[in-house]
Write an enzyme that holds these catalytic residues in place. Sequence first.
Site, PDB file in Angstrom:
ATOM      1  N   GLY A  42       0.817  -1.216   0.000  1.00  0.00           N
ATOM      2  CA  GLY A  42       0.000   0.000   0.000  1.00  0.00           C
ATOM      3  C   GLY A  42       0.849   1.264   0.000  1.00  0.00           C
ATOM      4  CG  ASP A  48      -3.141  -5.292   6.400  1.00  0.00           C
ATOM      5  OD1 ASP A  48      -4.133  -5.266   5.644  1.00  0.00           O
ATOM      6  OD2 ASP A  48      -2.434  -6.313   6.566  1.00  0.00           O
ATOM      7  CG  LEU A 106       6.941   6.736  13.110  1.00  0.00           C
ATOM      8  CD1 LEU A 106       7.495   8.081  12.654  1.00  0.00           C
ATOM      9  CD2 LEU A 106       5.475   6.608  12.737  1.00  0.00           C
ATOM     10  CD  GLU A 141       9.602  -0.895   5.142  1.00  0.00           C
ATOM     11  OE1 GLU A 141       8.431  -0.592   4.862  1.00  0.00           O
ATOM     12  OE2 GLU A 141       9.892  -1.751   6.010  1.00  0.00           O
ATOM     13  CD  GLN A 142       9.290  -2.168  10.599  1.00  0.00           C
ATOM     14  OE1 GLN A 142       9.287  -1.656  11.716  1.00  0.00           O
ATOM     15  NE2 GLN A 142       8.594  -3.249  10.324  1.00  0.00           N
ATOM     16  CB  ALA A 164      -2.168  -6.615  -0.982  1.00  0.00           C
ATOM     17  CB  ALA A 165      -6.814  -5.870  -3.711  1.00  0.00           C
ATOM     18  NE  ARG A 218       3.433  -9.686   0.854  1.00  0.00           N
ATOM     19  CZ  ARG A 218       2.305  -9.151   1.278  1.00  0.00           C
ATOM     20  NH1 ARG A 218       1.164  -9.754   1.079  1.00  0.00           N
ATOM     21  NH2 ARG A 218       2.315  -8.013   1.917  1.00  0.00           N
ATOM     22  CE1 TYR A 271      -1.063 -17.095  -5.698  1.00  0.00           C
ATOM     23  CE2 TYR A 271      -2.893 -17.936  -4.405  1.00  0.00           C
ATOM     24  CZ  TYR A 271      -1.855 -17.046  -4.568  1.00  0.00           C
ATOM     25  OH  TYR A 271      -1.600 -16.110  -3.591  1.00  0.00           O
ATOM     26  CG  HIS A 277      -5.400 -14.244  -5.820  1.00  0.00           C
ATOM     27  ND1 HIS A 277      -6.218 -14.993  -6.621  1.00  0.00           N
ATOM     28  CD2 HIS A 277      -4.957 -15.084  -4.848  1.00  0.00           C
ATOM     29  CE1 HIS A 277      -6.276 -16.228  -6.173  1.00  0.00           C
ATOM     30  NE2 HIS A 277      -5.518 -16.312  -5.086  1.00  0.00           N
TER      31      HIS A 277
HETATM   32  P1  FAD Z   1       2.042  -4.228   4.866  1.00  0.00           P
HETATM   33  O1  FAD Z   1       2.162  -5.007   3.608  1.00  0.00           O
HETATM   34  O2  FAD Z   1       2.057  -4.977   6.164  1.00  0.00           O
HETATM   35  O3  FAD Z   1       3.202  -3.156   4.858  1.00  0.00           O
HETATM   36  C1  FAD Z   1       3.522  -2.374   5.991  1.00  0.00           C
HETATM   37  C2  FAD Z   1       4.940  -1.840   5.820  1.00  0.00           C
HETATM   38  O4  FAD Z   1       5.203  -0.891   6.859  1.00  0.00           O
HETATM   39  C3  FAD Z   1       6.001  -2.925   5.937  1.00  0.00           C
HETATM   40  O5  FAD Z   1       6.933  -2.805   4.879  1.00  0.00           O
HETATM   41  C4  FAD Z   1       6.646  -2.667   7.296  1.00  0.00           C
HETATM   42  O6  FAD Z   1       8.002  -3.055   7.348  1.00  0.00           O
HETATM   43  C5  FAD Z   1       6.478  -1.150   7.414  1.00  0.00           C
HETATM   44  N1  FAD Z   1       6.435  -0.657   8.807  1.00  0.00           N
HETATM   45  C6  FAD Z   1       5.721  -1.161   9.841  1.00  0.00           C
HETATM   46  N2  FAD Z   1       5.931  -0.441  10.952  1.00  0.00           N
HETATM   47  C7  FAD Z   1       6.797   0.558  10.623  1.00  0.00           C
HETATM   48  C8  FAD Z   1       7.394   1.640  11.355  1.00  0.00           C
HETATM   49  N3  FAD Z   1       7.161   1.817  12.681  1.00  0.00           N
HETATM   50  N4  FAD Z   1       8.227   2.481  10.693  1.00  0.00           N
HETATM   51  C9  FAD Z   1       8.475   2.323   9.360  1.00  0.00           C
HETATM   52  N5  FAD Z   1       7.963   1.293   8.624  1.00  0.00           N
HETATM   53  C10 FAD Z   1       7.119   0.435   9.251  1.00  0.00           C
HETATM   54  N6  FAD Z   1      -3.729  -9.826   0.149  1.00  0.00           N
HETATM   55  C11 FAD Z   1      -4.049  -9.855  -1.159  1.00  0.00           C
HETATM   56  O7  FAD Z   1      -4.440  -8.819  -1.742  1.00  0.00           O
HETATM   57  N7  FAD Z   1      -3.965 -11.029  -1.868  1.00  0.00           N
HETATM   58  C12 FAD Z   1      -3.541 -12.198  -1.293  1.00  0.00           C
HETATM   59  O8  FAD Z   1      -3.472 -13.232  -1.985  1.00  0.00           O
HETATM   60  C13 FAD Z   1      -3.200 -12.190   0.111  1.00  0.00           C
HETATM   61  N8  FAD Z   1      -2.794 -13.322   0.762  1.00  0.00           N
HETATM   62  C14 FAD Z   1      -2.501 -13.248   2.102  1.00  0.00           C
HETATM   63  C15 FAD Z   1      -2.150 -14.432   2.794  1.00  0.00           C
HETATM   64  C16 FAD Z   1      -1.884 -14.396   4.178  1.00  0.00           C
HETATM   65  C17 FAD Z   1      -1.549 -15.687   4.916  1.00  0.00           C
HETATM   66  C18 FAD Z   1      -1.934 -13.162   4.866  1.00  0.00           C
HETATM   67  C19 FAD Z   1      -1.623 -13.108   6.358  1.00  0.00           C
HETATM   68  C20 FAD Z   1      -2.279 -11.996   4.189  1.00  0.00           C
HETATM   69  C21 FAD Z   1      -2.588 -12.027   2.819  1.00  0.00           C
HETATM   70  N9  FAD Z   1      -2.982 -10.885   2.117  1.00  0.00           N
HETATM   71  C22 FAD Z   1      -3.309 -10.940   0.796  1.00  0.00           C
HETATM   72  C23 FAD Z   1      -3.153  -9.626   2.846  1.00  0.00           C
HETATM   73  C24 FAD Z   1      -2.021  -8.688   2.583  1.00  0.00           C
HETATM   74  O9  FAD Z   1      -0.801  -9.307   2.877  1.00  0.00           O
HETATM   75  C25 FAD Z   1      -2.158  -7.417   3.424  1.00  0.00           C
HETATM   76  O10 FAD Z   1      -3.493  -6.989   3.446  1.00  0.00           O
HETATM   77  C26 FAD Z   1      -1.283  -6.339   2.798  1.00  0.00           C
HETATM   78  O11 FAD Z   1       0.065  -6.700   2.888  1.00  0.00           O
HETATM   79  C27 FAD Z   1      -1.501  -4.991   3.465  1.00  0.00           C
HETATM   80  O12 FAD Z   1      -0.644  -4.034   2.857  1.00  0.00           O
HETATM   81  P2  FAD Z   1      -0.145  -2.777   3.674  1.00  0.00           P
HETATM   82  O13 FAD Z   1       0.731  -2.019   2.728  1.00  0.00           O
HETATM   83  O14 FAD Z   1      -1.312  -2.096   4.297  1.00  0.00           O
HETATM   84  O15 FAD Z   1       0.709  -3.357   4.883  1.00  0.00           O
END
Ligand code: FAD
Length: 380
Positions: free
Chosen positions: A15, A292, A130, A34-35, A305-306, A108, A213, A47
């Site tokens: 995201g 998330d 952070l 990014e941490q 992630a979508a 991924r 898949y 997906h």
């Molecule tokens: P994240 O991907 O968690 O990214 C957060 C980022 O912030 C990370 O890089 C982290 O290092 C960084 N961060 C955290 N804290 C700090 C800080 N204090 N300072 C600086 N940086 C920090 N989603 C799909 O769309 N399709 C799928 O097929 C799918 N399969 C999944 C399977 C499993 C088993 C799981 C658990 C999840 C799956 N998901 C899938 C969900 C998906 O992984 C998450 O919804 C998605 O990664 C959320 O993206 P995000 O960018 O919000 O958070």
Amino acid sequence: MQKSPRIAVIGAGLGGAAATSLLDKAGFNVRVYEQAPGFARLGAGIHVGPNVMKVMERIGIADALNSTGCHPDYWYSRDWKTGEVIAQIPLGDYALSHYGSSYLTVHRGDFHELLVKAIPSDRLAFNKKLSKIDDRGDVVMLHFTDGSTEEADIVIGADGINSKVRDTLLGEALPKYTGYVGHRAVFPISSVRDFQHDMCTKWWSDDRHMMVYFVTGKKDEIYYVTGVPEETWDMSKSWVPSSKDEMRAAFDGWHQGVQSLIDATQEVTKWPLLERDPLPLWSRGRLVMLGDACHPMKPHMAQGAAMAIEDAAMLVRCFSEAGLDDHAAAFALYEANRAERAGRVQLVSHNNTWLRTNENPDWCFGYDVFNVPLVSPAAS
Ligand code: FAD
């Protein structure tokens, strides 16, 4: 506020990376913190539906993704014991003609790498964890664990399920363990014996499932992710190693298609499936959240992630439409145009019913974040 407000994105996950690229392309002054010291190709698939590919087209990595990922012809749902097809949802050419963009399954790590590479290097800072946010009203001070500080005018919390930005807005609180774990494994298809796998299949029983898949265009790597009930989880751990024996016990009596994957497994890990109840707010002051950080969900629609990426695109659209002189108005427009959809996806994911029957997935895959009519905050 100055002419070119400084926008800080916290977290370069899927995201945050998408938000940073889109903000940069739209001419905003953005930097992502990014941490992690860098990203590795961790064992997981994802997906990427047409709703996400529309955003990838805007970022400029759709062609690269299309040649990296696999294009499943159908999503098959099959019975755990007999292997009977219980649903068959057209993807492949149908997705392209019906939704105007493709449907992919991909590693991924490969997807994330393409997204991160699309960010101009001077916009991205690794090794920046952070630790504290101080919103002083006219400016935000960001404190990092390395002792450094940065100023920003707008802060986007894209820092995942344990978001520091969320903690700052709403107080520290652990996410909820749902009582389910997901096992994840990726390995070469050449190690799989005695079964010909479709490109994308979810095997279902009443209390558990296995989603399978391919994650490459060459179809040389296959991935599975499960949902299996497990009463407790030690919340100090984000994942633990699992084993073939554990998988055999969890899927005892299942069809040969599933057994063939367990037999071929080289390494398998186990992850807790976590959620939060819908949050009472998505922004306050100069802080706003996406992905998330504000709506973590079970992964059973493969849309977590979508939703983070759609959030990113809608947030940038709202910044462009409403301007940043009144950032609170832009934040309100964003939430008004995202909360209902993210909540719907969160609920269907929670119930784990998605595509178990031959339902019409248009509301999810057909969404175009750049062209969907905007609703005003008052109307939402
Ligand atoms: P994240 O991907 O968690 O990214 C957060 C980022 O912030 C990370 O890089 C982290 O290092 C960084 N961060 C955290 N804290 C700090 C800080 N204090 N300072 C600086 N940086 C920090 N989603 C799909 O769309 N399709 C799928 O097929 C799918 N399969 C999944 C399977 C499993 C088993 C799981 C658990 C999840 C799956 N998901 C899938 C969900 C998906 O992984 C998450 O919804 C998605 O990664 C959320 O993206 P995000 O960018 O919000 O958070």
